[in-house]
Design a protein around this motif. Structure first.
Motif, PDB file in Angstrom:
ATOM      1  N   LEU A   1       0.839  -1.215   0.000  1.00  7.34           N
ATOM      2  CA  LEU A   1       0.000   0.000   0.000  1.00  7.34           C
ATOM      3  C   LEU A   1       0.868   1.258   0.000  1.00  7.34           C
ATOM      4  O   LEU A   1       0.579   2.225  -0.714  1.00  7.34           O
ATOM      5  CB  LEU A   1      -0.913   0.017   1.234  1.00  7.34           C
TER       6      LEU A   1
ATOM      7  N   HIS B   1       0.525   4.240  -2.589  1.00  5.29           N
ATOM      8  CA  HIS B   1       0.128   5.592  -2.149  1.00  5.29           C
ATOM      9  C   HIS B   1       1.171   6.635  -2.515  1.00  5.29           C
ATOM     10  O   HIS B   1       0.824   7.758  -2.864  1.00  5.29           O
ATOM     11  CB  HIS B   1      -0.130   5.580  -0.644  1.00  5.29           C
TER      12      HIS B   1
ATOM     13  N   GLY C   1      -5.008   2.696  -3.176  1.00  8.59           N
ATOM     14  CA  GLY C   1      -5.263   1.309  -2.792  1.00  8.59           C
ATOM     15  C   GLY C   1      -5.899   1.220  -1.414  1.00  8.59           C
ATOM     16  O   GLY C   1      -5.496   1.931  -0.504  1.00  8.59           O
ATOM     17  N   VAL C   2      -6.905   0.360  -1.297  1.00 10.31           N
ATOM     18  CA  VAL C   2      -7.556   0.102  -0.003  1.00 10.31           C
ATOM     19  C   VAL C   2      -7.535  -1.399   0.249  1.00 10.31           C
ATOM     20  O   VAL C   2      -7.957  -2.194  -0.590  1.00 10.31           O
ATOM     21  CB  VAL C   2      -9.006   0.608   0.011  1.00 10.31           C
TER      22      VAL C   2
ATOM     23  N   PHE D   1     -11.570   3.952  -5.843  1.00  8.27           N
ATOM     24  CA  PHE D   1     -10.440   3.366  -5.129  1.00  8.27           C
ATOM     25  C   PHE D   1      -9.924   2.150  -5.907  1.00  8.27           C
ATOM     26  O   PHE D   1     -10.601   1.657  -6.818  1.00  8.27           O
ATOM     27  CB  PHE D   1     -10.874   2.887  -3.738  1.00  8.27           C
TER      28      PHE D   1
ATOM     29  N   ILE E   1      -9.953  10.937  -1.494  1.00  8.24           N
ATOM     30  CA  ILE E   1      -9.790   9.530  -1.902  1.00  8.24           C
ATOM     31  C   ILE E   1      -8.376   9.068  -1.522  1.00  8.24           C
ATOM     32  O   ILE E   1      -8.193   8.022  -0.895  1.00  8.24           O
ATOM     33  CB  ILE E   1     -10.065   9.354  -3.413  1.00  8.24           C
ATOM     34  N   ASN E   2      -7.382   9.882  -1.878  1.00 10.60           N
ATOM     35  CA  ASN E   2      -6.029   9.549  -1.434  1.00 10.60           C
ATOM     36  C   ASN E   2      -5.909   9.636   0.092  1.00 10.60           C
ATOM     37  O   ASN E   2      -5.256   8.801   0.713  1.00 10.60           O
ATOM     38  CB  ASN E   2      -4.994  10.468  -2.092  1.00 10.60           C
TER      39      ASN E   2
ATOM     40  N   TYR F   1      -8.175   9.122   2.395  1.00  9.66           N
ATOM     41  CA  TYR F   1      -8.812   7.939   3.001  1.00  9.66           C
ATOM     42  C   TYR F   1      -7.862   6.737   2.924  1.00  9.66           C
ATOM     43  O   TYR F   1      -7.653   6.031   3.909  1.00  9.66           O
ATOM     44  CB  TYR F   1     -10.118   7.656   2.265  1.00  9.66           C
ATOM     45  N   SER F   2      -7.301   6.517   1.728  1.00 11.80           N
ATOM     46  CA  SER F   2      -6.386   5.376   1.531  1.00 11.80           C
ATOM     47  C   SER F   2      -5.183   5.473   2.463  1.00 11.80           C
ATOM     48  O   SER F   2      -4.783   4.488   3.093  1.00 11.80           O
ATOM     49  CB  SER F   2      -5.878   5.340   0.086  1.00 11.80           C
ATOM     50  N   LEU F   3      -4.617   6.680   2.534  1.00 20.68           N
ATOM     51  CA  LEU F   3      -3.444   6.900   3.389  1.00 20.68           C
ATOM     52  C   LEU F   3      -3.777   6.641   4.857  1.00 20.68           C
ATOM     53  O   LEU F   3      -3.017   5.983   5.574  1.00 20.68           O
ATOM     54  CB  LEU F   3      -2.988   8.363   3.289  1.00 20.68           C
TER      55      LEU F   3
ATOM     56  N   HIS G   1      -6.231   4.874   6.156  1.00 19.43           N
ATOM     57  CA  HIS G   1      -6.528   3.463   6.381  1.00 19.43           C
ATOM     58  C   HIS G   1      -5.243   2.631   6.483  1.00 19.43           C
ATOM     59  O   HIS G   1      -5.092   1.792   7.376  1.00 19.43           O
ATOM     60  CB  HIS G   1      -7.401   2.961   5.240  1.00 19.43           C
ATOM     61  N   ALA G   2      -4.310   2.874   5.588  1.00 20.81           N
ATOM     62  CA  ALA G   2      -3.045   2.126   5.613  1.00 20.81           C
ATOM     63  C   ALA G   2      -2.243   2.458   6.869  1.00 20.81           C
ATOM     64  O   ALA G   2      -1.578   1.594   7.449  1.00 20.81           O
ATOM     65  CB  ALA G   2      -2.222   2.443   4.362  1.00 20.81           C
TER      66      ALA G   2
ATOM     67  N   VAL H   1     -14.227   4.107   7.470  1.00 20.07           N
ATOM     68  CA  VAL H   1     -15.083   3.037   6.926  1.00 20.07           C
ATOM     69  C   VAL H   1     -16.032   3.645   5.893  1.00 20.07           C
ATOM     70  O   VAL H   1     -16.189   4.866   5.829  1.00 20.07           O
ATOM     71  CB  VAL H   1     -15.925   2.348   8.037  1.00 20.07           C
TER      72      VAL H   1
ATOM     73  N   PHE I   1     -18.040   7.952   3.007  1.00 22.50           N
ATOM     74  CA  PHE I   1     -17.221   7.333   4.054  1.00 22.50           C
ATOM     75  C   PHE I   1     -17.310   8.208   5.295  1.00 22.50           C
ATOM     76  O   PHE I   1     -17.759   9.358   5.221  1.00 22.50           O
ATOM     77  CB  PHE I   1     -15.754   7.163   3.614  1.00 22.50           C
TER      78      PHE I   1
END
Lengths: 258, 258
Positions: free
Chosen positions: A86, A90, A96-97, A128, B68-69, B71-73, B75-76, B137, B144
């Protein structure tokens, strides 16, 4: 949409535990970004998963008490690899999720018994890139077992009917024999399901609880029967993934859908 | 069974991104192992989640493209913290298995709309310790939003009716005022729901998208209405978690269930 499988042998050194090939994954991430396609990404567990899974016999299901710790360790270690993957995505602005397979599907005696496709759909809809991976999962019959990245590819291809399936491997494509041990092995650039059915690959000699190339051939046959092309390409050679994602010519093997 | 929440402010430095308090989490893991109870563990996201979530306004739902980025960041990054927590558990032979909230539940305008309790039950049955955490989430209304660790505690308590709920925080328990800013604040060792309803905590001054202590009081009230005791204790003081898990006396606040 494209289903993209990045092999564990491409992004890890499969014989050495927890050795991540960051520069390879970074290059692949750049090419994914450049191609700008709708993608579901599946990655193998490589040396983050297979070595521990083998040590604890996790693919046999529950047979002894120390496997509970072994399962936990393996799962966390694959999550560690997933976080590294990830990171590379990123840093190259690919959103990526992570969709950990044990929470989105269940197996029953190694076969898929249920899966939550909706969460893949929802993340795709919101632009995503869903990222899932080979990992240990619960198994209704065995307690737990292993869900390979290849099983995920097959399952997701059947449901999503992607425009193609792409396998990023550590060889240029499919050979007439195992190129790691046979110098006369020839790359097959364009093959049909019939060719494949005549073709028996020498089994991968690496420690791999998920059968290596032998298991992959079965998956590719399933995908071909869905009428979908599969492309196999070398992830160590810059540019090839981008060319395949963008529909351009490059060195690779294409297995034609029926 | 006990639902155990370890606060983000206990295992991270909340004002400094990605600073994990490994020795604190290691000590807590040892005490969990020693107490040998059936547990669901929930941990906060601390500085691994809140700083990014605030930067990208993730709790507002989808309002702009760069989220969007973001959220991904986020979450990771929370997954990174979760892996560090799992490491501490595993080194102390506590078989924690990660249940990422975005794959087991959905929200709708910040409220729970569905959750897969079965996976918690299955792991408990097999003697694992399910580990979940505050995270970003999907939200049916907003695209989200954020699922706080405290919301998870409340939801899981309602379903599983644990023998008690334990909050590991960075204070000795609940005070009559915010002990960080008021020297006259007194620790309350044993309180009822009635006491709590008269009690208004000064809001936590830390950067916390999930409302800090204010939100926690609401959760504790919900738990008390279920007839379940909540215990709040200081995670920085060795031995206290073990004593509470094992049902022994120690410095803490007990909020009595009705």
């Amino acid at each position: 949409m494209i289903i993209l499988k990045i092999g564990g042998s491409v992004i890890t050194n499969k014989t050495k535990q927890n050795s991540f090939k960051q520069s390879v994954m970074s290059n692949l991430s750049k090419e994914i970004k450049k191609a700008n396609k709708e993608i579901i990404l599946v990655h193998g567990a490589g040396s983050f998963g297979h070595i521990l899974a083998k040590k604890y016999d996790l693919n046999k299901g529950y047979v002894r008490k120390d496997q509970i710790n072994g399962y936990s360790l393996t799962h966390a270690n694959v999550q560690r690899l997933n976080t590294l993957v990830l990171d590379c995505l990123h840093k190259n602005n690919v959103p990526g999720v992570s969709l950990s397979p044990h929470t989105v599907l269940k197996l029953s005696n190694h076969k898929l018994s249920e899966i939550n496709y909706r969460i893949f759909e929802e993340y795709l809809k919101s632009h995503f890139v869903p990222v899932t991976f080979g990992d240990v999962v619960l198994d209704e019959k065995l307690g737990f077992s292993i869900c390979s990245g290849d099983l995920l590819v097959s399952t997701l291809a059947e449901h999503f009917r992607p425009e193609k399936v792409v396998f990023v491997i550590d060889e240029d494509g499919l050979y007439t024999a195992n190129p790691k041990i046979n110098k006369n092995a020839k790359l097959m650039d364009d093959v049909t399901l019939k060719d494949l059915e005549m073709f028996t690959t020498a089994m991968d000699s690496h420690a791999d609880v998920t059968r290596g190339m032998g298991g992959k051939i079965d998956i590719i046959k399933n995908v071909a029967r869905l009428g979908i092309d599969t492309v196999l390409l070398n992830g160590n050679k810059p540019g090839r993934l981008y060319h395949v994602l963008a529909g351009k010519d490059t060195k690779c093997t294409v297995v034609r859908g029926l």
